[in-house]
Design an enzyme around this catalytic site. Structure first.
Site, mmCIF file in Angstrom:
data_model
loop_
_atom_site.group_PDB
_atom_site.id
_atom_site.type_symbol
_atom_site.label_atom_id
_atom_site.label_comp_id
_atom_site.label_asym_id
_atom_site.label_seq_id
_atom_site.Cartn_x
_atom_site.Cartn_y
_atom_site.Cartn_z
ATOM 1 C CD GLU A 78 -117.494 -38.328 20.010
ATOM 2 O OE1 GLU A 78 -116.989 -39.404 20.329
ATOM 3 O OE2 GLU A 78 -116.853 -37.412 19.442
ATOM 4 C CB THR A 132 -108.292 -33.764 19.547
ATOM 5 O OG1 THR A 132 -109.317 -34.756 19.503
ATOM 6 C CG2 THR A 132 -107.047 -34.352 20.203
ATOM 7 C CG ASP A 180 -115.910 -35.131 14.568
ATOM 8 O OD1 ASP A 180 -117.113 -35.303 14.330
ATOM 9 O OD2 ASP A 180 -115.413 -35.161 15.714
ATOM 10 C CG ASN A 220 -115.604 -38.821 14.815
ATOM 11 O OD1 ASN A 220 -115.668 -37.943 13.955
ATOM 12 N ND2 ASN A 220 -115.569 -38.545 16.103
ATOM 13 N NE ARG A 257 -108.550 -23.197 0.352
ATOM 14 C CZ ARG A 257 -108.138 -23.400 -0.896
ATOM 15 N NH1 ARG A 257 -108.998 -23.488 -1.881
ATOM 16 N NH2 ARG A 257 -106.855 -23.512 -1.150
ATOM 17 N N GLY A 264 -112.090 -42.189 14.137
ATOM 18 C CA GLY A 264 -112.321 -41.142 13.156
ATOM 19 C C GLY A 264 -111.088 -40.693 12.413
ATOM 20 C CG HIS A 296 -114.879 -30.720 13.584
ATOM 21 N ND1 HIS A 296 -115.978 -31.027 14.343
ATOM 22 C CD2 HIS A 296 -113.799 -31.126 14.303
ATOM 23 C CE1 HIS A 296 -115.589 -31.598 15.473
ATOM 24 N NE2 HIS A 296 -114.278 -31.663 15.490
ATOM 25 N N GLY A 304 -107.921 -41.670 19.183
ATOM 26 C CA GLY A 304 -106.520 -41.857 18.803
ATOM 27 C C GLY A 304 -106.210 -43.238 18.236
HETATM 28 C C1 LIG Z 1 -114.589 -37.399 22.124
HETATM 29 C C2 LIG Z 1 -113.542 -37.866 21.232
HETATM 30 O O1 LIG Z 1 -112.690 -38.556 21.597
HETATM 31 C C3 LIG Z 1 -113.504 -37.540 19.818
HETATM 32 O O2 LIG Z 1 -114.311 -38.344 19.135
HETATM 33 C C4 LIG Z 1 -113.883 -36.179 19.548
HETATM 34 O O3 LIG Z 1 -114.666 -36.091 18.438
HETATM 35 C C5 LIG Z 1 -112.657 -35.417 19.447
HETATM 36 O O4 LIG Z 1 -112.920 -34.184 18.960
HETATM 37 P P1 LIG Z 1 -112.330 -33.824 17.560
HETATM 38 O O5 LIG Z 1 -113.057 -34.637 16.518
HETATM 39 O O6 LIG Z 1 -112.604 -32.375 17.480
HETATM 40 O O7 LIG Z 1 -110.869 -34.176 17.570
HETATM 41 N N1 LIG Z 2 -114.844 -40.920 20.550
HETATM 42 C C1 LIG Z 2 -113.725 -41.160 19.723
HETATM 43 C C2 LIG Z 2 -114.038 -40.862 18.322
HETATM 44 O O1 LIG Z 2 -115.184 -40.706 17.943
HETATM 45 C C3 LIG Z 2 -112.967 -40.810 17.329
HETATM 46 O O2 LIG Z 2 -111.776 -40.289 17.814
HETATM 47 P P1 LIG Z 2 -110.524 -40.171 16.813
HETATM 48 O O3 LIG Z 2 -110.362 -41.536 16.164
HETATM 49 O O4 LIG Z 2 -110.887 -39.147 15.793
HETATM 50 O O5 LIG Z 2 -109.363 -39.807 17.675
#
Ligand SMILES: CC(=O)[C@@H](O)[C@H](O)COP(=O)(O)O
Ligand SMILES: NCC(=O)COP(=O)(O)O
Length: 239
Positions: free
Chosen positions: A70, A100, A9, A7, A18, A213, A50, A192
């Site tokens: 997602e 989150t 993000d 992930n 920024r 992620g 993001h 997490g």
């Molecule tokens: C759905 C999930 O668990 C995460 O992957 C999600 O992307 C959390 O959102 P943020 O990336 O904004 O923390």
């Molecule tokens: N769905 C979970 C994800 O994509 C990543 O979550 P995180 O590792 O950023 O908490």
């Protein structure tokens, strides 16, 4: 061996801090794939804090593995997904004020809405996954609304403060994995997870793909994206 979805993000989080063009989550996704990632995940939030629409559009054209989008189960997001056609959509709950994602989807309570959105996505050829807590009622509801996959929310396990609490959360995840399989659902997991806590979940077996992620991007800031992905893949392979 379980697969790894990366992930990206929070590469976009740094960029948005920024309001400039770098770092680009699209580049991060390409590097993650070069290092062996099995798929790329992005969460297009309604508030666009993001990931931006532009990121998803470019990723659709550049991701060579699989793109997992997602998003909240809203008409706006389903419209975007049907235009972009990611390989998979994971429906997640969303609150504007959260840091989150807090908790899984209440599929049971929102079954009519989720079934309608899932049907539209599946008719468009998109695989549908539902992000749920390790809760049997929600997993059964996910099956009833026609989901292909569940993604088990591992947040409570990751945030457990004592060994006893951690063992309890792990047991819930294990039961959820078995229930998902019994119903014929594919089972993914995420949220997490980091280099320290992922091992015990891998050891349960039965998870097809981990979506990770924040911890990978956090490590990538220090050691580079490819190294951070390789480090996580080594843990999955040791499994
Ligand atoms: C759905 C999930 O668990 C995460 O992957 C999600 O992307 C959390 O959102 P943020 O990336 O904004 O923390
Ligand atoms: N769905 C979970 C994800 O994509 C990543 O979550 P995180 O590792 O950023 O908490």
């Amino acid at each position: 061996m379980a697969k790894l979805g990366v992930n990206v993000d929070h590469v976009a989080t740094v960029r948005q801090a920024r309001g400039v063009a770098e770092p680009d989550p699209v580049t991060a996704a390409a590097l993650a794939e070069l290092a062996g990632a099995d798929s790329i995940t992005v969460h297009l939030r309604e508030d666009r804090r993001h990931i931006q629409d532009r990121d998803v559009e470019i990723l659709r054209r550049t991701v060579k593995t699989r793109l997992n989008l997602e998003m909240a189960a809203t008409d706006e997001m389903v419209g975007i997904a049907l235009k972009i056609l990611p390989d998979c959509v994971t429906l997640v709950p969303e609150k504007r004020e959260e840091l989150t994602t807090e908790g899984g989807l209440n599929v049971f309570l929102n079954r009519n809405l989720i079934k309608r959105q899932a049907d539209l996505l599946r008719q468009g050829g998109v695989i549908v996954s539902l992000f749920v807590d390790p809760d049997l009622e929600q997993i059964k509801a996910a099956h009833r609304v026609g989901a292909d996959y569940i993604e088990i929310h591992t947040g409570a396990y990751c945030e457990a403060r004592t060994n006893e609490e951690r063992r309890g959360e792990l047991a819930k995840i294990e039961t959820a994995i078995r229930a998902g399989h019994k119903l014929g659902l594919g089972v993914n997991a995420g949220h997490g997870l980091n280099y320290q806590n992922v091992g015990d979940v891998i050891a349960l077996g039965g998870i097809e793909e981990f979506n990770i992620g924040h911890s990978i991007v956090g490590r990538a800031v220090l050691v580079g994206m490819e190294q951070a992905v390789r480090d996580m893949l080594a843990l999955l392979r040791r499994g």
